[in-house]
Design an enzyme around this catalytic site. Sequence first.
Site: not given
Length: 214
Positions: A30, A77, A102, A123
């Site tokens: 991530h 997020n 990503d 997100n």
Amino acid sequence: MRLLRGKDEHAEWVVVGLGNPGPGYASHRHNVGFWAINELARRAGVRLKAAGRHLNFAVTTLAGSRVALAKPRTFVNLSGVAVREALRRTGADLERTIVIHDDLDLPVGALRIRRGGGHGGHNGLKSIGAEVGLDFVRIRIGIGRPLVDGEPTWDPEVIAAYVLSAPPPTERELLEEAVRLAADAVPVIITDGVERAASRFNRKPPQRSAAAGG
């Protein structure tokens, strides 16, 4: 009108890498956006420093332009809060913002450059869209989608475990190569535009030889 917080923070472009802060997340899939910002900062010889509550940030000269490199200090997020702050600090426009992140739906190590589009379920992009809109340039680095019983999965728990884990060495090599290409692409986007950068740097690497997931 955007609020500037000092002449040294003014920039024509903002390049943001998405990821989660802290050493515990640094090697995760991530965080490939962070890897790309780290590479750009290394090449420029600058160190990102805390700026306000939400950013690690540095302004440098790249391809003849003043460019801000930014990594959110929020979790993925809440990336939009950090991007909004970066735009306010620099006075840059969203159209001159590049977000590196990503992408589950690209093969490991693939690279795609485009302007605009949806959030694709990411997100971080959802958050940016909610805060400032989606009309920015994105550099997508493929991390592949996890497999369950040999098939791609959309199970949220499996995906969360996958993106929040470090890739094996063979995948890490592909991702690091893509990160270097992403860093190469940024000055081309600035000088020659998105379409020319895409035609030069978009790529699809070899397929993985081993299945991911369980």
